[in-house]
Design an enzyme around this catalytic site. Sequence first.
Site, PDB file in Angstrom:
ATOM      1  N   LYS A  36       0.840  -1.201   0.000  1.00 27.74           N
ATOM      2  CA  LYS A  36       0.000   0.000   0.000  1.00 27.74           C
ATOM      3  C   LYS A  36       0.879   1.257   0.000  1.00 27.74           C
ATOM      4  O   LYS A  36       2.066   1.204   0.340  1.00 27.74           O
ATOM      5  CB  LYS A  36      -0.920   0.001   1.213  1.00 27.74           C
ATOM      6  CG  LYS A  36      -0.200   0.098   2.552  1.00 27.74           C
ATOM      7  CD  LYS A  36      -1.184   0.119   3.709  1.00 27.74           C
ATOM      8  CE  LYS A  36      -0.455   0.193   5.051  1.00 27.74           C
ATOM      9  NZ  LYS A  36      -1.379   0.262   6.194  1.00 27.74           N
ATOM     10  N   ARG A 139     -11.166   1.494  15.000  1.00 23.11           N
ATOM     11  CA  ARG A 139     -10.999   2.276  13.778  1.00 23.11           C
ATOM     12  C   ARG A 139     -12.030   1.834  12.745  1.00 23.11           C
ATOM     13  O   ARG A 139     -13.031   2.492  12.535  1.00 23.11           O
ATOM     14  CB  ARG A 139      -9.560   2.116  13.262  1.00 23.11           C
ATOM     15  CG  ARG A 139      -9.144   3.133  12.237  1.00 23.11           C
ATOM     16  CD  ARG A 139      -7.664   3.016  11.888  1.00 23.11           C
ATOM     17  NE  ARG A 139      -7.284   1.704  11.384  1.00 23.11           N
ATOM     18  CZ  ARG A 139      -6.084   1.417  10.873  1.00 23.11           C
ATOM     19  NH1 ARG A 139      -5.141   2.358  10.840  1.00 23.11           N
ATOM     20  NH2 ARG A 139      -5.812   0.212  10.418  1.00 23.11           N
ATOM     21  N   TYR A 271      17.569  30.828   7.632  1.00 25.49           N
ATOM     22  CA  TYR A 271      16.474  31.697   8.058  1.00 25.49           C
ATOM     23  C   TYR A 271      16.366  31.774   9.573  1.00 25.49           C
ATOM     24  O   TYR A 271      16.493  30.774  10.281  1.00 25.49           O
ATOM     25  CB  TYR A 271      15.142  31.191   7.491  1.00 25.49           C
ATOM     26  CG  TYR A 271      14.977  31.393   6.015  1.00 25.49           C
ATOM     27  CD1 TYR A 271      14.874  32.672   5.474  1.00 25.49           C
ATOM     28  CD2 TYR A 271      14.914  30.303   5.153  1.00 25.49           C
ATOM     29  CE1 TYR A 271      14.714  32.864   4.107  1.00 25.49           C
ATOM     30  CE2 TYR A 271      14.748  30.476   3.783  1.00 25.49           C
ATOM     31  CZ  TYR A 271      14.658  31.762   3.268  1.00 25.49           C
ATOM     32  OH  TYR A 271      14.494  31.948   1.910  1.00 25.49           O
ATOM     33  N   MET A 320      13.321  25.361   1.918  1.00 23.80           N
ATOM     34  CA  MET A 320      12.463  24.667   0.970  1.00 23.80           C
ATOM     35  C   MET A 320      13.231  23.647   0.139  1.00 23.80           C
ATOM     36  O   MET A 320      12.759  22.526  -0.086  1.00 23.80           O
ATOM     37  CB  MET A 320      11.765  25.672   0.048  1.00 23.80           C
ATOM     38  CG  MET A 320      10.734  25.031  -0.871  1.00 23.80           C
ATOM     39  SD  MET A 320       9.874  26.220  -1.913  1.00 23.80           S
ATOM     40  CE  MET A 320       8.861  27.078  -0.713  1.00 23.80           C
TER      41      MET A 320
END
Length: 378
Positions: A36, A139, A271, A320
């Site tokens: 999966k 669940r 940063y 990023m």
Amino acid sequence: MSIVHNKLEVRVNLAAIRANYRLLSGHGGRVIGVVKADAYGHGLCEVARALSQEGCETFAIGSVEEGAALRGFLRAEGIKARIVSLLGPVDSEDYPLLWEYEIIPFVGSFRQLETLAGHAARMGKGLPVSVKFDTGMARLGFTQDDLPRLVERLREAPLVRPVMASSHLATADDPASVDKVLAQAERFEAALAALAEAGFQVEANLANSAGILAHQKLRHQSQRGGIALYGANPFAGTAWEHLGRGLSPAMEVRTKIVAVHALKKGQSISYGGTYTAERDMRVAIVAAGYADAYSRGLSGKGAQMLIAGRRAPQVGRVCMQLCAADVTGIPDVRPGDWAVLLGGGGSLAISAEELAGWWGTISYEVFCLLGMNRRVFV
């Protein structure tokens, strides 16, 4: 058009996955290959092909849509195998795909059961299903209280054919929670007994990777091998860590160094200026950041990477598409060299569990997120 925006490279060792499958199979019972979520980021089709070469005959995927994609691949490759959808049908578009792509869905609600029965009756064509039981996860799945009504509805819908029964374990990877695991096993056995008494003979599976490695009482006709297939030890950091010995990590993640320069004592980097050099340093600017699924949450958490075969601490905020590493003690580091974020081999390799610890998550998330980058199969 999809544009590759980074230098990150995910190297997947299919031989390691095959070896892990053999190791799990050695514990007895049929092992269902859980592929999966794009095989936990390792590549759905490539991993399925590799596992089929080891004799794996059943694959577990998440969504029905992912199952359809896998079936299309298997048909093209001439591979005959069962596909089980752990989520089962979620919306109306999913139901016809079960018949078209020969997918065995987990069915854990009366809503799903009634809808399947309606489709089967209109088509005049049966569908094999796996009855999903909730034995402690709270669940998805039928509960013990549902058993009388469940048996009745299955008898009234003969085209919906139970061939499998399944449940998920909540704490099998916790040595301190054996009592909870055994309680789930007892509830599952009770559900199996109720099905058998009603005349439904099914293939049962309860054990996950941790269950296969540690809990013989949880093994039934089949087991679902998941995280251990990809070389992560479900007992890492516990008293049972030795039970995962022999698993081979299958994923390595590396990227390029784009610059190397001095960082003077008292000078901050990245940063926010959250890291200030306490001594004269050399730093490598590495082409990896949160756009590449190398989390900003790793900033200032003691994360390390492997550069020139040595550990290099990550410093400053992860950006990023860039981050920085302290290479003061590593000579001859140059732009264009590799920085290994996960794996690397040898005693200094960055393990999935280690990276997950710095990240504040688990190895599953590490694989799934980093695996969304460009992959190379080795």
